[in-house]
Design a protein around this motif. Structure first.
Motif, PDB file in Angstrom:
ATOM      1  N   GLN A 254       0.857  -1.185   0.000  1.00 40.57           N
ATOM      2  CA  GLN A 254       0.000   0.000   0.000  1.00 40.57           C
ATOM      3  C   GLN A 254       0.889   1.229   0.000  1.00 40.57           C
ATOM      4  OE1 GLN A 254      -3.650   0.338   1.243  1.00 40.57           O
ATOM      5  NE2 GLN A 254      -3.684  -1.584   0.065  1.00 40.57           N
ATOM      6  N   LEU A 255       0.477   2.265  -0.704  1.00 44.06           N
ATOM      7  CA  LEU A 255       1.242   3.515  -0.627  1.00 44.06           C
ATOM      8  C   LEU A 255       1.140   4.091   0.783  1.00 44.06           C
ATOM      9  CD1 LEU A 255       0.430   5.526  -3.876  1.00 44.06           C
ATOM     10  CD2 LEU A 255       2.238   3.853  -3.469  1.00 44.06           C
ATOM     11  N   GLN A 259       3.238   9.198   0.269  1.00 39.47           N
ATOM     12  CA  GLN A 259       3.327   8.862  -1.162  1.00 39.47           C
ATOM     13  C   GLN A 259       2.033   9.229  -1.878  1.00 39.47           C
ATOM     14  OE1 GLN A 259       4.456   4.755  -0.499  1.00 39.47           O
ATOM     15  NE2 GLN A 259       6.307   5.017  -1.755  1.00 39.47           N
ATOM     16  N   VAL A 284      16.367   8.767   1.564  1.00 41.49           N
ATOM     17  CA  VAL A 284      16.672   7.495   0.908  1.00 41.49           C
ATOM     18  C   VAL A 284      15.718   6.425   1.438  1.00 41.49           C
ATOM     19  CG1 VAL A 284      19.048   7.766   0.211  1.00 41.49           C
ATOM     20  CG2 VAL A 284      18.553   7.314   2.577  1.00 41.49           C
ATOM     21  N   PRO A 439       6.077   1.553   6.162  1.00 39.65           N
ATOM     22  CA  PRO A 439       6.001   0.923   7.476  1.00 39.65           C
ATOM     23  C   PRO A 439       6.887  -0.313   7.561  1.00 39.65           C
ATOM     24  CG  PRO A 439       4.042   0.435   6.197  1.00 39.65           C
ATOM     25  CD  PRO A 439       4.829   1.424   5.406  1.00 39.65           C
ATOM     26  N   PRO A 545      16.375  -5.170  -0.575  1.00 38.57           N
ATOM     27  CA  PRO A 545      15.798  -5.077   0.775  1.00 38.57           C
ATOM     28  C   PRO A 545      16.396  -6.044   1.800  1.00 38.57           C
ATOM     29  CG  PRO A 545      14.075  -5.025  -0.888  1.00 38.57           C
ATOM     30  CD  PRO A 545      15.351  -5.320  -1.607  1.00 38.57           C
TER      31      PRO A 545
HETATM   32  P1  ADP Z   1      14.024   5.943  -2.862  1.00 39.97           P
HETATM   33  O1  ADP Z   1      13.068   6.977  -2.400  1.00 39.97           O
HETATM   34  O2  ADP Z   1      15.279   5.925  -2.069  1.00 39.97           O
HETATM   35  O3  ADP Z   1      14.256   6.012  -4.350  1.00 39.97           O
HETATM   36  P2  ADP Z   1      12.799   3.438  -3.542  1.00 39.97           P
HETATM   37  O4  ADP Z   1      11.804   4.010  -4.458  1.00 39.97           O
HETATM   38  O5  ADP Z   1      13.958   2.727  -4.135  1.00 39.97           O
HETATM   39  O6  ADP Z   1      13.318   4.549  -2.548  1.00 39.97           O
HETATM   40  O7  ADP Z   1      12.021   2.512  -2.502  1.00 39.97           O
HETATM   41  C1  ADP Z   1      12.698   1.792  -1.516  1.00 39.97           C
HETATM   42  C2  ADP Z   1      12.064   0.448  -1.285  1.00 39.97           C
HETATM   43  O8  ADP Z   1      10.818   0.578  -0.624  1.00 39.97           O
HETATM   44  C3  ADP Z   1      11.774  -0.332  -2.545  1.00 39.97           C
HETATM   45  O9  ADP Z   1      12.068  -1.673  -2.316  1.00 39.97           O
HETATM   46  C4  ADP Z   1      10.297  -0.121  -2.758  1.00 39.97           C
HETATM   47  O10 ADP Z   1       9.720  -1.169  -3.513  1.00 39.97           O
HETATM   48  C5  ADP Z   1       9.795  -0.098  -1.338  1.00 39.97           C
HETATM   49  N1  ADP Z   1       8.562   0.639  -1.114  1.00 39.97           N
HETATM   50  C6  ADP Z   1       8.215   1.804  -1.697  1.00 39.97           C
HETATM   51  N2  ADP Z   1       7.036   2.239  -1.221  1.00 39.97           N
HETATM   52  C7  ADP Z   1       6.637   1.339  -0.311  1.00 39.97           C
HETATM   53  C8  ADP Z   1       5.493   1.219   0.542  1.00 39.97           C
HETATM   54  N3  ADP Z   1       4.521   2.133   0.540  1.00 39.97           N
HETATM   55  N4  ADP Z   1       5.416   0.158   1.367  1.00 39.97           N
HETATM   56  C9  ADP Z   1       6.395  -0.765   1.372  1.00 39.97           C
HETATM   57  N5  ADP Z   1       7.484  -0.719   0.608  1.00 39.97           N
HETATM   58  C10 ADP Z   1       7.612   0.315  -0.227  1.00 39.97           C
END
Ligand code: ADP
Ligand code: MG
Length: 678
Positions: A254-255, A259, A284, A439, A545
């Motif tokens: 979920q966003l 987000q 990050v 989360p 991850p």
């Molecule tokens: P950054 O902002 O550093 O570019 P990323 O877009 O690479 O971060 O996201 C970091 C990680 O978190 C990725 O593995 C992504 O799939 C995961 N992710 C992103 N949004 C969520 C969310 N809402 N819930 C869980 N995991 C998420």
């Protein structure tokens, strides 16, 4: 008179410094001043202090001491002083013959022969030659550009420059002199001027100059913003039940609220017929990529193409895979353009972009090359935008102008911009901030060790790997030598492979072929590899991850923003993550404060604030500033009140006195104004 005379060396040197117009000369300010307004008795000279005295020559001769030298003894009522010249012309000897009165400036020292000055500045004077009426300016000069020449040039530039007041009455903060008075004061301060205030740029004359500069900068940003609002862009709206919703449904998570909020801000911009110019900042790991993917889905759904540019091949590759994973099941085509895609494969990608067959084009800098054409580009996303130069961003904007429409631009950055910087350099950017992490993340614990504890760290790795964790080991970049850099990484790889028997240890560095890099990354993200020894090629964006331990060797050699980025490679899953910073003593003061900041906080905003404190805005801005020193006088930290005043005045001036605004920008920025729009 000859029609075109060749330029002299000093003229060329002046051009190189950008001292072309009278106003440029008038704005070329002294580094410091010499006081030629006073004379002191010879007896009052103090060791190593610059001073001016006057005396009559009693003796002048060339002597052979350890080497040939001209020795001149002068006297006043209080005492005598020896002048020593190791280089001299016969004419000087004649000029300083006995009974001549000399005015002498230099630093005295007490030598074997009493008080002396080596190579003082000497002028023949009469009893009644007047003293200087103001402090003498000392400008940044060079061998090609002698001080005396520059002084003359600046003085005549200052006299000729049009310094008439541009700003209407009553808008300048009270207590500041006119620009003209300020410049005359700074070039030729009166004898009683406070050298401390001048030196620290803390005099009303300095404040006026800084205010002018900040105002010009604010005006040009505001103009850029208003010009952009006049440009047309395709209005991009996702259809109900369209791609954007399908993508949301397909995501394995979920966003977060943050987000969702920023995705909505972006969607609203895209729906407007003016180009978006938005910065998406978030720490990050805060999940910016999916926000970009949602924006791309909207653009594609509306029948347009989206380009996504990343600073490194590894990051571009990772985006490519992720986006393919999300978008190809929905029937979309994603093209891939980087420097290493060559020959037929490249042509195929170029064709797909040019024909519109590919809806999404992912790549590195290669995306902005001339050869790359787009059929209908509606949205450009720049990831880790701070890693791109101004010129590159400009090129992207300019090349994408098709059908008299501008593309929408979404820039992403994990290096949050402190407020004063945002108010100056990014004043025409809209900013969205993801202020919440997904989360289930457990905070990263950061530990700092000296390199004598390296063995303990290796033991830690052994235990972590036995526990199923994956580990990054980062070796520093040695600026002077890529070869040494490589050797460090290779040796560390060999060493860890030997110590950690039964563990798969991989190696990743910049000299490897893209295919090899991709293969190593695939093994690591697939979990077949436990330890990855890498150079900073993994700095940005890499997302595995399961990796929960990061070791950074020679952490003292990295910048704070870089350390934070690197550390952001862990802490992306639910495992408790650790970042170990190994340093070798002795630490510099800035090295110490960087490591301390890392140990104390994982908040990217706080890190950015401390980084700005440590480095100052010039360096913090990095590539954006290279190519044009944008703020020469104002200091964003110290001059925040002036910045606030300039920022408040800019829209009023632009609305009520557009001609004054135009002249203000032209006077201060000349050709640099373009850079501010990127
Ligand atoms: P950054 O902002 O550093 O570019 P990323 O877009 O690479 O971060 O996201 C970091 C990680 O978190 C990725 O593995 C992504 O799939 C995961 N992710 C992103 N949004 C969520 C969310 N809402 N819930 C869980 N995991 C998420
Ligand atoms: Mg990212």
């Amino acid at each position: 008179m000859p029609e075109a005379s060749a330029k002299s060396a000093p003229q060329k040197a002046m051009e190189k410094l950008g001292l072309l117009r009278d106003i440029d000369l008038a704005l070329h300010l002294p580094l410091r001043y010499e006081d030629e307004t006073q004379l002191i008795p010879i007896a009052a000279l103090r060791e190593n202090e610059a001073a001016q005295v006057e005396g009559v020559v009693v003796d002048c001769q060339v002597e052979m001491r350890s080497r040939r030298q001209l020795l001149v003894r002068v006297k006043d009522e209080s005492g005598s002083l020896l002048l020593r010249f190791l280089h001299f012309y016969p004419s000087q000897q004649k000029q300083m013959s006995a009974a001549t009165r000399l005015r002498i400036r230099g630093e005295a020292r007490v030598g074997f022969f009493g008080r002396e000055m080596v190579h003082p500045v000497v002028k023949v004077v009469d009893d009644d030659t007047p003293l200087a009426q103001s402090l003498t300016p000392v400008y940044p000069a060079s061998a090609q550009l002698p001080q005396a020449y520059l002084r003359k040039a600046v003085a005549s530039g200052l006299a000729r420059a049009d310094l008439r007041e541009i700003l209407p009455a009553g808008v300048v903060p009270s207590g500041l002199p006119s620009l003209k008075d300020a410049l005359h004061y700074l070039h030729h301060p009166p004898p009683n001027a406070s050298q401390v205030a001048l030196h620290e740029h803390n005099h009303p004359a300095w404040h006026r100059l800084k205010f002018e500069e900040l105002l010009a900068q604010q005006l040009s940003q505001l103009q850029a913003q208003r010009e952009r609002a006049l440009l047309a862009a395709p209005a991009l709206r996702g259809r109900p039940g369209g791609l954007h919703e399908k993508l949301l449904a397909a995501l394995p998570f979920q966003l977060t609220g943050a987000q969702r909020r920023v995705a909505e801000e972006v969607a609203q911009d895209l729906a407007r017929p003016q180009p978006m110019h938005r910065l998406l900042q978030g720490d990050v790991g805060s999940g910016k990529t999916v926000v970009a993917a949602l924006a791309a889905a909207v653009a594609i759904d509306a029948g347009w193409q989206c380009a996504l540019m990343a600073p490194t091949e590894i990051l571009a590759e990772q985006h490519f895979r992720k986006l393919i994973g999300w978008l190809e099941p929905m029937g979309l085509k994603v093209a891939w353009i980087t420097g290493s895609v060559k020959g037929k494969a490249r042509q195929k990608m170029l064709d797909a972009a040019a024909s519109g067959e590919a809806q999404l084009i992912v790549g590195t800098h290669a995306v902005i090359e001339d050869k790359v054409k787009f059929a209908r580009l509606g949205l450009a996303v720049i990831d880790e935008q701070h890693r791109f130069g101004v010129a590159q961003r400009l090129a992207l904007r300019n090349k994408l102008k098709a059908m008299d429409l501008e593309p929408h631009m979404l820039m992403m950055s994990a290096t949050p911009i402190p407020r004063t910087l945002a108010m100056t350099y990014f004043a025409d950017l809209d900013v969205s901030t993801i202020d919440e992490l997904p989360p289930g993340r457990s905070p990263i614990v950061t530990k700092v060790f000296t390199d004598s504890k390296r063995h303990d760290v290796v033991d830690k790795i052994r235990m972590a790997v036995a526990d199923g964790a994956q580990v990054y080991w980062v070796c520093p970049l040695v600026e002077e030598s890529e070869a040494v850099d490589l050797r460090n990484a290779t040796e560390t790889h060999a060493e860890l492979s030997a110590t950690l028997t039964g563990t798969s240890v991989g190696l990743l560095h910049g000299r490897m072929s893209p295919a090899d890099k991709a293969a190593v990354m695939a093994q690591f993200s697939g979990g077949q590899m436990s330890v990855l020894v890498a150079t900073t090629v993994i700095e940005v964006g890499v997302d595995v991850p399961n990796a929960s331990l990061m070791v950074i060797e020679h952490a003292e050699r990295f910048g704070l923003a870089q350390l934070h980025q690197l550390r952001g490679r862990v802490g992306r899953g639910s495992k408790a993550s650790v970042c170990v910073l190994i340093y070798s003593a002795p630490l510099s003061d800035t090295g110490k404060s960087r490591l301390k900041a890392m140990a104390e906080t994982t908040d990217g905003f706080e890190i950015a604030r401390r980084d700005l404190d440590i480095r100052g805005p010039g360096e913090f801005m990095g590539s954006r500033q290279s190519g044009a020193e944008l703020l020469r006088f104002a200091d964003l930290q110290e001059d925040a009140p002036l910045l606030v005043a300039a920022r408040a005045l800019a829209p009023r001036l632009l609305d009520e006195h557009p001609e004054a605004a135009r002249r203000q920008v032209a006077r201060w920025l000349g050709t640099k104004a373009e850079f501010l729009k990127a």
